[in-house]
Structure formats: C-alpha cells, structure tokens
Design a protein around this motif. Sequence first.
Motif, PDB file in Angstrom:
ATOM      1  N   LEU A   1       0.819  -1.209   0.000  1.00  0.00           N
ATOM      2  CA  LEU A   1       0.000   0.000   0.000  1.00  0.00           C
ATOM      3  C   LEU A   1       0.857   1.265   0.000  1.00  0.00           C
ATOM      4  CD1 LEU A   1      -2.734  -1.109   2.559  1.00  0.00           C
ATOM      5  CD2 LEU A   1      -2.970  -0.943   0.068  1.00  0.00           C
ATOM      6  N   VAL A   2       2.020   1.195   0.629  1.00  0.00           N
ATOM      7  CA  VAL A   2       2.921   2.351   0.675  1.00  0.00           C
ATOM      8  C   VAL A   2       3.716   2.472  -0.626  1.00  0.00           C
ATOM      9  CG1 VAL A   2       4.935   3.352   1.828  1.00  0.00           C
ATOM     10  CG2 VAL A   2       3.090   2.317   3.192  1.00  0.00           C
ATOM     11  N   GLN A   3       4.314   1.363  -1.053  1.00  0.00           N
ATOM     12  CA  GLN A   3       5.195   1.414  -2.225  1.00  0.00           C
ATOM     13  C   GLN A   3       4.441   1.608  -3.536  1.00  0.00           C
ATOM     14  OE1 GLN A   3       7.858  -1.970  -2.270  1.00  0.00           O
ATOM     15  NE2 GLN A   3       9.201  -1.036  -0.752  1.00  0.00           N
ATOM     16  N   GLU A   4       3.194   1.105  -3.602  1.00  0.00           N
ATOM     17  CA  GLU A   4       2.440   1.222  -4.841  1.00  0.00           C
ATOM     18  C   GLU A   4       1.649   2.530  -4.938  1.00  0.00           C
ATOM     19  OE1 GLU A   4       2.556  -0.852  -7.493  1.00  0.00           O
ATOM     20  OE2 GLU A   4       4.159  -1.839  -6.372  1.00  0.00           O
ATOM     21  N   ARG A   5       1.754   3.380  -3.941  1.00  0.00           N
ATOM     22  CA  ARG A   5       1.043   4.658  -3.954  1.00  0.00           C
ATOM     23  C   ARG A   5       1.307   5.443  -5.240  1.00  0.00           C
ATOM     24  NH1 ARG A   5       2.924   9.611  -2.439  1.00  0.00           N
ATOM     25  NH2 ARG A   5       1.355  11.214  -1.964  1.00  0.00           N
ATOM     26  N   PRO A   6       2.556   5.536  -5.714  1.00  0.00           N
ATOM     27  CA  PRO A   6       2.796   6.271  -6.964  1.00  0.00           C
ATOM     28  C   PRO A   6       2.037   5.690  -8.161  1.00  0.00           C
ATOM     29  CG  PRO A   6       4.853   5.951  -5.768  1.00  0.00           C
ATOM     30  CD  PRO A   6       3.824   5.100  -5.078  1.00  0.00           C
ATOM     31  N   THR A   7       1.828   4.373  -8.165  1.00  0.00           N
ATOM     32  CA  THR A   7       1.085   3.747  -9.261  1.00  0.00           C
ATOM     33  C   THR A   7      -0.355   4.238  -9.274  1.00  0.00           C
ATOM     34  OG1 THR A   7       2.477   1.753  -9.181  1.00  0.00           O
ATOM     35  CG2 THR A   7       0.314   1.549 -10.234  1.00  0.00           C
ATOM     36  N   TYR A   8      -0.976   4.277  -8.107  1.00  0.00           N
ATOM     37  CA  TYR A   8      -2.357   4.758  -8.003  1.00  0.00           C
ATOM     38  C   TYR A   8      -2.454   6.221  -8.436  1.00  0.00           C
ATOM     39  CZ  TYR A   8      -3.528   0.571  -5.290  1.00  0.00           C
ATOM     40  OH  TYR A   8      -3.735  -0.729  -4.885  1.00  0.00           O
ATOM     41  N   LEU A   9      -1.460   7.013  -8.039  1.00  0.00           N
ATOM     42  CA  LEU A   9      -1.499   8.433  -8.355  1.00  0.00           C
ATOM     43  C   LEU A   9      -1.233   8.675  -9.844  1.00  0.00           C
ATOM     44  CD1 LEU A   9       0.414   9.922  -5.279  1.00  0.00           C
ATOM     45  CD2 LEU A   9      -2.050   9.639  -5.592  1.00  0.00           C
ATOM     46  N   GLU A  10      -0.233   8.007 -10.389  1.00  0.00           N
ATOM     47  CA  GLU A  10       0.140   8.218 -11.790  1.00  0.00           C
ATOM     48  C   GLU A  10      -0.982   7.815 -12.742  1.00  0.00           C
ATOM     49  OE1 GLU A  10       3.306   6.532 -15.130  1.00  0.00           O
ATOM     50  OE2 GLU A  10       3.617   6.080 -12.990  1.00  0.00           O
ATOM     51  N   HIS A  11      -1.642   6.703 -12.451  1.00  0.00           N
ATOM     52  CA  HIS A  11      -2.648   6.169 -13.366  1.00  0.00           C
ATOM     53  C   HIS A  11      -4.080   6.536 -12.974  1.00  0.00           C
ATOM     54  CE1 HIS A  11       0.288   3.805 -15.641  1.00  0.00           C
ATOM     55  NE2 HIS A  11       0.867   3.559 -14.487  1.00  0.00           N
ATOM     56  N   LYS A  12      -4.213   7.424 -11.979  1.00  0.00           N
ATOM     57  CA  LYS A  12      -5.524   7.917 -11.553  1.00  0.00           C
ATOM     58  C   LYS A  12      -6.462   6.770 -11.150  1.00  0.00           C
ATOM     59  CE  LYS A  12      -4.219  12.075 -12.324  1.00  0.00           C
ATOM     60  NZ  LYS A  12      -3.869  12.951 -11.148  1.00  0.00           N
ATOM     61  N   ILE A  13      -5.914   5.845 -10.364  1.00  0.00           N
ATOM     62  CA  ILE A  13      -6.670   4.674  -9.914  1.00  0.00           C
ATOM     63  C   ILE A  13      -7.188   4.926  -8.498  1.00  0.00           C
ATOM     64  CG2 ILE A  13      -6.511   2.227  -9.295  1.00  0.00           C
ATOM     65  CD1 ILE A  13      -4.249   2.073 -11.461  1.00  0.00           C
ATOM     66  N   ARG A  14      -8.469   4.719  -8.324  1.00  0.00           N
ATOM     67  CA  ARG A  14      -9.076   4.839  -6.998  1.00  0.00           C
ATOM     68  C   ARG A  14      -8.898   3.516  -6.265  1.00  0.00           C
ATOM     69  NH1 ARG A  14     -15.440   4.338  -5.792  1.00  0.00           N
ATOM     70  NH2 ARG A  14     -15.411   4.642  -3.532  1.00  0.00           N
ATOM     71  N   PHE A  15      -8.487   3.590  -5.006  1.00  0.00           N
ATOM     72  CA  PHE A  15      -8.318   2.392  -4.178  1.00  0.00           C
ATOM     73  C   PHE A  15      -9.449   2.277  -3.175  1.00  0.00           C
ATOM     74  CE2 PHE A  15      -6.911   0.664  -0.075  1.00  0.00           C
ATOM     75  CZ  PHE A  15      -6.633  -0.636  -0.459  1.00  0.00           C
ATOM     76  N   LYS A  16      -9.972   1.065  -3.041  1.00  0.00           N
ATOM     77  CA  LYS A  16     -11.019   0.807  -2.062  1.00  0.00           C
ATOM     78  C   LYS A  16     -10.778  -0.570  -1.454  1.00  0.00           C
ATOM     79  CE  LYS A  16     -16.065   0.077  -1.703  1.00  0.00           C
ATOM     80  NZ  LYS A  16     -16.223   0.822  -0.440  1.00  0.00           N
ATOM     81  N   ALA A  17     -10.997  -0.703  -0.150  1.00  0.00           N
ATOM     82  CA  ALA A  17     -10.866  -1.999   0.522  1.00  0.00           C
ATOM     83  C   ALA A  17     -12.239  -2.453   1.008  1.00  0.00           C
ATOM     84  CB  ALA A  17      -9.907  -1.890   1.698  1.00  0.00           C
TER      85      ALA A  17
END
Length: 226
Positions: free
Chosen positions: A79-95
């Motif tokens: 969740l910490v290391q992949e944060r840039p992936t979510y931000l770069e690709h405009k991906i919303r995360f939900k658990a």
Amino acid sequence: MNNLAHLAIIMDGNGRWAKLQGKPRTHGHQQGINALRNITIWCAKEHIAYLTLYAFSTENWSRPKTEVEFLMRMLKKYLVQERPTYLEHKIRFKAIGNLKKFSPTLQKTILNLEQETATHTALTQVLALNYGGRDEIARACGRILERGLKGDLQELIGAHLDTAGLPDVDLLVRTGGEMRLSNFLLWQSSYAELFFSPVLWPDFTPEHLAQIIASFNQRQRKFGKV
C-alpha cells in the motif's frame, strides 16, 4: 470492452508457483505483486470501471502464523510502495472486508490511500481484505437489524454490503486451475460469467486476461431470460 464494467479476480497459485521454483511460499506472494500491478494498470488503460481482487480471505487466518505475519507486512508495504502507481494512473483504491481485525497501523494505511485516491476515475481497484462472502452478507444483515430497517430485503442487503454502490460482477476469473468461488463475492456474482485459468497467478499476464475478455464478449448473457 463496453460489456465489462466489473471484473473480479481470485488470485490463486502463488504458493504452488513458489514450490515449482524450489522457493518458500512467501516468494510466490512477492512475485504475485508484480502480476497485481500489471493487471491493474492494464485494466485502467482499457477503461474497465471496477476491478475487485481477492487478496486475503477470512479463512486465510488459519494458515501458518509465519505466513500470515508475512502477508500482513507485505500488504502494508504494498500500500505504501504502490502509492505512486495509483497516483500516476488515476486509480481509486477501495478496501472491502472486515478490516477491524487488522492492526490500527494497517487500518490507517488503508484509510489514507482510500482518501488520497477518492477522486480518481480511471479505475476503481477494490482489494478484498479479511473478506468472506458469507461474512459480508451476515454483517449486512446485522446492520439492517440494528437499525430496524424495513422494506425490500434484497434491496436492503445490497445497500448494506461492502460493495454498496458498485455494479454486480460481470466477469469472475480464477487463476491457478482450481474451479471454485471460495466464498468470494457470492451475492454480487449471481449472474457473473465464470472463467478458470490454469495459469498460476505470478505468471498471469494482461495477454491472458485479454484472451479471457475476448471470450467473455462472445458470450450471450441472458440473466434468466430466454
């Protein structure tokens, strides 16, 4: 891909993949992260609205303690290391799932990423964490009883599931060769098309998924009608 709004995947085969490599199961889980990232980015680029992935089930707590502890550390690190992936690709995360069993630190990490990506629209990636379909339905019914709600019971249950607001699953894929749902999205997958791939999750690629979706698009979905 307009016919596919909600894709669900049971990411199975990490342990067997590691065994074939002569390495511990934890190595398979680490390699599975690469497949998770690649599939998620591909789905965002292909304009699939929702991708729900079975990451940790309510039954997984019964695995060896060392493996469970490793999975918890790996989840937080992911969740910490992949944060840039979510931000770069405009991906919303939900658990989704019963997150109360996780440590306060892990719960906070999950919440922070949910809040930071809440406005992203390229894809909603849903991780099922400490999730079980029966447990989800039971918790939904419990909330309905606690609030004394009345009305159409199916609508009430749907509105109180972890996935409230998300469309039902269109396509459910399980990797690793097993052919069962394993208590995953039981309510939401009532009319999902099912595909079972023999490919172990660390080896599962966007190309494999594209082939499955092409087959899915050839299916005629009747939803109980003629």
